[in-house]
Design a protein around this motif. Structure first.
Motif, short mmCIF file in Angstrom:
data_model
loop_
_atom_site.label_atom_id
_atom_site.label_comp_id
_atom_site.label_asym_id
_atom_site.label_seq_id
_atom_site.Cartn_x
_atom_site.Cartn_y
_atom_site.Cartn_z
N UNK A 1 52.90 51.38 40.39
CA UNK A 1 53.67 50.14 40.37
C UNK A 1 52.99 49.06 41.21
N UNK A 2 52.47 49.43 42.38
CA UNK A 2 51.78 48.46 43.23
C UNK A 2 50.52 47.94 42.53
N UNK A 3 49.79 48.84 41.88
CA UNK A 3 48.59 48.42 41.16
C UNK A 3 48.95 47.48 40.01
N UNK A 4 50.05 47.79 39.31
CA UNK A 4 50.49 46.94 38.21
C UNK A 4 50.89 45.56 38.71
N UNK A 5 51.59 45.52 39.84
CA UNK A 5 51.97 44.23 40.43
C UNK A 5 50.73 43.45 40.86
N UNK A 6 49.78 44.13 41.48
CA UNK A 6 48.54 43.47 41.91
C UNK A 6 47.78 42.93 40.70
N UNK B 1 46.06 38.42 37.39
CA UNK B 1 45.96 37.83 36.06
C UNK B 1 46.62 36.46 36.03
N UNK B 2 47.79 36.33 36.61
CA UNK B 2 48.48 35.04 36.63
C UNK B 2 47.71 34.02 37.45
N UNK B 3 47.12 34.44 38.56
CA UNK B 3 46.30 33.53 39.36
C UNK B 3 45.09 33.07 38.55
N UNK B 4 44.47 34.00 37.86
CA UNK B 4 43.33 33.66 37.01
C UNK B 4 43.74 32.69 35.92
N UNK B 5 44.91 32.91 35.29
CA UNK B 5 45.39 32.03 34.24
C UNK B 5 45.66 30.64 34.78
N UNK B 6 46.21 30.55 35.97
CA UNK B 6 46.53 29.24 36.55
C UNK B 6 45.26 28.51 36.99
N UNK B 7 44.30 29.22 37.56
CA UNK B 7 43.12 28.56 38.12
C UNK B 7 42.01 28.28 37.12
N UNK B 8 41.96 28.97 36.01
CA UNK B 8 40.83 28.78 35.10
C UNK B 8 40.75 27.37 34.50
N UNK B 9 41.85 26.72 34.11
CA UNK B 9 41.69 25.34 33.62
C UNK B 9 41.17 24.39 34.69
N UNK B 10 41.57 24.60 35.94
CA UNK B 10 41.07 23.75 37.01
C UNK B 10 39.57 23.95 37.20
N UNK B 11 39.10 25.17 37.06
CA UNK B 11 37.67 25.43 37.18
C UNK B 11 36.89 24.76 36.06
N UNK B 12 37.45 24.76 34.87
CA UNK B 12 36.78 24.11 33.74
C UNK B 12 36.73 22.60 33.96
N UNK B 13 37.83 22.02 34.42
CA UNK B 13 37.85 20.58 34.68
C UNK B 13 36.85 20.24 35.78
#
Length: 147
Positions: A3-8, A13-25
């Motif tokens: 469960x801890x690994x799944x939460x991590x 994944x959510x951090x990557x999803x949020x930050x990837x558009x900013x990296x592209x810009x």
């Protein structure tokens, strides 16, 4: 532990999803900045050549041009000039790979989010179909008991 690994993994994944558009810009803005600096450098080189042909002394503009040229040398990233008119084959492939990775990092999280949403909808649909089948079987079972 699972469960801890799944939460991590979910948080990563959510951090990557949020930050990837900013990296592209940021990548696009940096590309435009490098193109501007290179254009200024070419202009300064042209002006310095014309000034040297006229045998005039260095002006403040030429000193500023030298400053831009020094900035261009110190700012190089990935050790590639991508906006020369005569790109070598290796530089062209490097540019295409960087461009592909930029779009991949932009579109991969979006597609992954859509796939997760569609899979969740599919699971809800399958649960509804299963519940209907169970209800039908229960009705048949009650009818067989009553007879």
């Amino acid at each position: 532990m699972k469960l801890k690994f799944l939460k991590f993994l979910t948080v990563s994944l959510l951090t990557f999803i949020v930050l990837s558009p900013e990296l592209v810009v940021l990548s696009v803005v940096w590309e435009q900045h490098m193109q501007l600096v290179e254009t200024q450098n070419f202009m300064c080189e042209f002006n310095s050549r014309t000034a040297s042909s006229q045998n005039t002394s260095k002006t403040a503009f030429q000193q500023e041009c030298q400053k831009y040229a020094q900035d261009l040398v110190s700012i190089k990233i990935f050790d590639a000039k991508l906006f020369n008119s005569q790109l070598s084959l290796i530089q062209l492939y490097k540019y295409k790979i960087v461009d592909f990775l930029k779009w991949f990092f932009l579109l991969f999280p979006i597609c992954l989010g859509i796939l997760i949403f569609l899979y969740d909808r599919y699971l809800v649909y399958r649960a509804t179909v299963f519940q209907r089948q169970v209800d039908i079987l229960e009705k048949l079972w009650h009818e067989s008991i009553e007879q």
